[in-house]
Design a protein around this motif. Sequence first.
Motif, PDB file in Angstrom:
ATOM      1  N   ALA A 158      23.757 -11.513  19.036  1.00  0.00           N
ATOM      2  CA  ALA A 158      24.278 -11.806  17.896  1.00  0.00           C
ATOM      3  C   ALA A 158      25.325 -11.058  17.223  1.00  0.00           C
ATOM      4  CB  ALA A 158      23.034 -11.434  16.867  1.00  0.00           C
ATOM      5  N   GLY A 159      25.354  -9.800  17.952  1.00  0.00           N
ATOM      6  CA  GLY A 159      26.696  -9.004  17.752  1.00  0.00           C
ATOM      7  C   GLY A 159      26.584  -8.823  15.906  1.00  0.00           C
ATOM      8  N   ILE A 160      27.962  -8.798  15.303  1.00  0.00           N
ATOM      9  CA  ILE A 160      27.843  -8.675  13.852  1.00  0.00           C
ATOM     10  C   ILE A 160      27.508  -9.931  13.264  1.00  0.00           C
ATOM     11  CG2 ILE A 160      29.491  -6.904  14.097  1.00  0.00           C
ATOM     12  CD1 ILE A 160      31.467  -9.026  13.041  1.00  0.00           C
ATOM     13  N   GLY A 161      27.152 -11.032  13.995  1.00  0.00           N
ATOM     14  CA  GLY A 161      26.802 -12.350  13.519  1.00  0.00           C
ATOM     15  C   GLY A 161      27.893 -13.588  13.546  1.00  0.00           C
ATOM     16  N   TYR A 162      28.629 -13.337  14.645  1.00  0.00           N
ATOM     17  CA  TYR A 162      29.727 -14.491  14.605  1.00  0.00           C
ATOM     18  C   TYR A 162      29.201 -15.680  14.871  1.00  0.00           C
ATOM     19  CZ  TYR A 162      29.966 -10.660  18.116  1.00  0.00           C
ATOM     20  OH  TYR A 162      29.812  -9.208  18.725  1.00  0.00           O
ATOM     21  N   PHE A 163      27.844 -15.989  15.664  1.00  0.00           N
ATOM     22  CA  PHE A 163      27.572 -17.334  15.892  1.00  0.00           C
ATOM     23  C   PHE A 163      26.369 -17.499  14.793  1.00  0.00           C
ATOM     24  CE2 PHE A 163      29.606 -17.007  19.908  1.00  0.00           C
ATOM     25  CZ  PHE A 163      30.191 -18.251  20.089  1.00  0.00           C
ATOM     26  N   THR A 164      25.807 -16.214  14.580  1.00  0.00           N
ATOM     27  CA  THR A 164      24.496 -16.520  13.552  1.00  0.00           C
ATOM     28  C   THR A 164      24.832 -16.954  12.394  1.00  0.00           C
ATOM     29  OG1 THR A 164      23.167 -14.778  14.712  1.00  0.00           O
ATOM     30  CG2 THR A 164      22.720 -15.028  12.352  1.00  0.00           C
ATOM     31  N   ILE A 165      25.821 -16.375  11.632  1.00  0.00           N
ATOM     32  CA  ILE A 165      26.196 -16.694  10.308  1.00  0.00           C
ATOM     33  C   ILE A 165      26.552 -18.193  10.258  1.00  0.00           C
ATOM     34  CG2 ILE A 165      27.831 -16.203   8.302  1.00  0.00           C
ATOM     35  CD1 ILE A 165      25.505 -14.072   9.012  1.00  0.00           C
ATOM     36  N   PRO A 166      27.792 -18.691  11.159  1.00  0.00           N
ATOM     37  CA  PRO A 166      28.068 -20.223  10.932  1.00  0.00           C
ATOM     38  C   PRO A 166      26.593 -21.121  11.147  1.00  0.00           C
ATOM     39  CG  PRO A 166      29.791 -18.973  12.374  1.00  0.00           C
ATOM     40  CD  PRO A 166      28.676 -18.128  11.894  1.00  0.00           C
ATOM     41  N   ALA A 167      25.923 -20.835  12.166  1.00  0.00           N
ATOM     42  CA  ALA A 167      24.761 -21.496  12.394  1.00  0.00           C
ATOM     43  C   ALA A 167      23.827 -21.561  11.284  1.00  0.00           C
ATOM     44  CB  ALA A 167      24.013 -21.040  13.672  1.00  0.00           C
ATOM     45  N   ALA A 168      23.578 -20.552  10.639  1.00  0.00           N
ATOM     46  CA  ALA A 168      22.514 -20.488   9.497  1.00  0.00           C
ATOM     47  C   ALA A 168      23.085 -21.209   8.327  1.00  0.00           C
ATOM     48  CB  ALA A 168      22.267 -19.108   9.215  1.00  0.00           C
ATOM     49  N   MET A 169      24.539 -21.052   7.946  1.00  0.00           N
ATOM     50  CA  MET A 169      25.169 -21.706   7.184  1.00  0.00           C
ATOM     51  C   MET A 169      25.207 -23.323   6.982  1.00  0.00           C
ATOM     52  SD  MET A 169      28.484 -19.153   6.204  1.00  0.00           S
ATOM     53  CE  MET A 169      28.883 -20.066   5.007  1.00  0.00           C
ATOM     54  N   SER A 170      24.990 -23.901   8.375  1.00  0.00           N
ATOM     55  CA  SER A 170      24.693 -25.193   8.793  1.00  0.00           C
ATOM     56  C   SER A 170      23.260 -25.735   8.526  1.00  0.00           C
ATOM     57  CB  SER A 170      25.179 -25.311   9.950  1.00  0.00           C
ATOM     58  OG  SER A 170      26.687 -25.162  10.348  1.00  0.00           O
ATOM     59  N   GLY A 171      22.395 -24.693   8.176  1.00  0.00           N
ATOM     60  CA  GLY A 171      21.294 -24.931   7.883  1.00  0.00           C
ATOM     61  C   GLY A 171      20.080 -24.625   8.984  1.00  0.00           C
ATOM     62  N   ALA A 172      20.496 -23.813  10.090  1.00  0.00           N
ATOM     63  CA  ALA A 172      19.504 -23.618  11.123  1.00  0.00           C
ATOM     64  C   ALA A 172      18.525 -22.441  10.496  1.00  0.00           C
ATOM     65  CB  ALA A 172      20.229 -23.472  12.244  1.00  0.00           C
ATOM     66  N   ARG A 173      17.389 -22.146  11.148  1.00  0.00           N
ATOM     67  CA  ARG A 173      16.666 -20.982  10.915  1.00  0.00           C
ATOM     68  C   ARG A 173      16.835 -20.224  12.189  1.00  0.00           C
ATOM     69  NH1 ARG A 173      11.770 -22.417  11.867  1.00  0.00           N
ATOM     70  NH2 ARG A 173      11.915 -24.120  12.324  1.00  0.00           N
ATOM     71  N   VAL A 174      17.567 -19.003  12.174  1.00  0.00           N
ATOM     72  CA  VAL A 174      18.066 -18.351  13.264  1.00  0.00           C
ATOM     73  C   VAL A 174      17.268 -17.172  13.400  1.00  0.00           C
ATOM     74  CG1 VAL A 174      20.152 -17.187  14.299  1.00  0.00           C
ATOM     75  CG2 VAL A 174      20.219 -19.113  12.760  1.00  0.00           C
ATOM     76  N   HIS A 175      16.875 -16.766  14.653  1.00  0.00           N
ATOM     77  CA  HIS A 175      16.456 -15.366  15.145  1.00  0.00           C
ATOM     78  C   HIS A 175      17.278 -14.731  15.877  1.00  0.00           C
ATOM     79  CE1 HIS A 175      13.186 -13.434  17.919  1.00  0.00           C
ATOM     80  NE2 HIS A 175      13.733 -12.643  16.915  1.00  0.00           N
ATOM     81  N   ALA A 176      18.177 -13.736  15.173  1.00  0.00           N
ATOM     82  CA  ALA A 176      19.443 -13.099  15.713  1.00  0.00           C
ATOM     83  C   ALA A 176      18.985 -11.734  16.439  1.00  0.00           C
ATOM     84  CB  ALA A 176      20.375 -12.927  14.422  1.00  0.00           C
ATOM     85  N   MET A 177      19.291 -11.363  17.597  1.00  0.00           N
ATOM     86  CA  MET A 177      18.878 -10.351  18.394  1.00  0.00           C
ATOM     87  C   MET A 177      19.993  -9.327  18.856  1.00  0.00           C
ATOM     88  SD  MET A 177      16.317 -12.376  20.461  1.00  0.00           S
ATOM     89  CE  MET A 177      16.971 -13.781  19.913  1.00  0.00           C
ATOM     90  N   GLU A 178      20.235  -8.369  18.366  1.00  0.00           N
ATOM     91  CA  GLU A 178      21.182  -7.363  18.668  1.00  0.00           C
ATOM     92  C   GLU A 178      20.884  -5.869  19.272  1.00  0.00           C
ATOM     93  OE1 GLU A 178      24.652  -5.618  19.931  1.00  0.00           O
ATOM     94  OE2 GLU A 178      24.451  -7.873  19.513  1.00  0.00           O
ATOM     95  N   ILE A 179      21.334  -5.453  20.488  1.00  0.00           N
ATOM     96  CA  ILE A 179      20.910  -4.311  20.966  1.00  0.00           C
ATOM     97  C   ILE A 179      21.667  -3.223  20.611  1.00  0.00           C
ATOM     98  CG2 ILE A 179      22.460  -4.392  23.047  1.00  0.00           C
ATOM     99  CD1 ILE A 179      20.067  -3.499  24.723  1.00  0.00           C
ATOM    100  N   ASN A 180      23.028  -3.175  19.877  1.00  0.00           N
ATOM    101  CA  ASN A 180      23.935  -2.381  19.522  1.00  0.00           C
ATOM    102  C   ASN A 180      23.498  -1.724  18.155  1.00  0.00           C
ATOM    103  OD1 ASN A 180      26.081  -0.812  18.543  1.00  0.00           O
ATOM    104  ND2 ASN A 180      27.639  -1.427  19.808  1.00  0.00           N
TER     105      ASN A 180
END
Length: 289
Positions: A158-180
């Motif tokens: 997920a990083g800082i949310g570059y894909f997570t945020i747009p997907a969630a704003m489109s209505g998805a329920r996102v499980h975002a994982m980030e190791i850093n």
Amino acid sequence: MRARKVPAAALADIADAEWVDPSRRPYVEGGVAWVPVREGYSADTDLPERETYRGRGYHLLGDVAVVHGDAPTKEELTAIVEHCRPRGVVQVKGFLSEMRIPEVEILYGTAGEVRHREQGCTFFLDPTRVMFSQGNRNEKARIAALVRPGERVADMFAGIGYFTIPAAMSGARVHAMEINPIAFEYLKRNIMANRVADRVTAESGDCRDLLAGVYDRVLMGHFDAPSMLADALAHVREGSVLHVHSIGDVNETIQKEVAGAGFSAAVASRRVKKYGPHAWHMVQDVTIS
């Protein structure tokens, strides 16, 4: 360009104002910013249009310009500064380890945390500490358009949310994982800044250990993604779609891993951007059947 005069320090505060034209960049000189104005709103002045920039490529993240690869020449650096008037210019030489830690040098001015706006999303980040791939802009928009409300989406990197945020704003329920851990803190902040906390579950750690349940869509935005296909395929069903990023086409690897998991799949490959001589950043859309 019709513009209003505001203190440069106030740019972040007025970024979402109704009168601001988000399709154009402010012109900053000293402590003053001239902010483009939408049609139908009053302006303080009409600035002459700037000449088209044809110099060394760069990305503007907030008010910091970022260049990748070799350092720009003195003339190239001067051209960047004169064109976009950034707070600072940062050279990203590469990324270290699976945490994608940028190896950087500040070439001009100062850097640090920025507030970056992109396609209706707000991202807080420090480009000297975490990765932000602005070259994936079209891919982010494509994923946001593909996602359907209510989909359960895994963002494995997920990083800082570059894909997570747009997907969630489109209505998805996102499980975002980030190791850093640094990127993870920015991920949590960006989830709140974009008001999608009710649609995102964020977890810190290795995505291979965090995947849980079955997903409608799996985002694998890391060049090591092909080596983790088996982990992702343990959490899909017929009809699930995986978006597998890689350097070069990895269709053969995908088909082998899919078959090993007991599925078959249709694979559509897309070029995202040029990565190097004879090498492309690719994404493979893998629809499970």
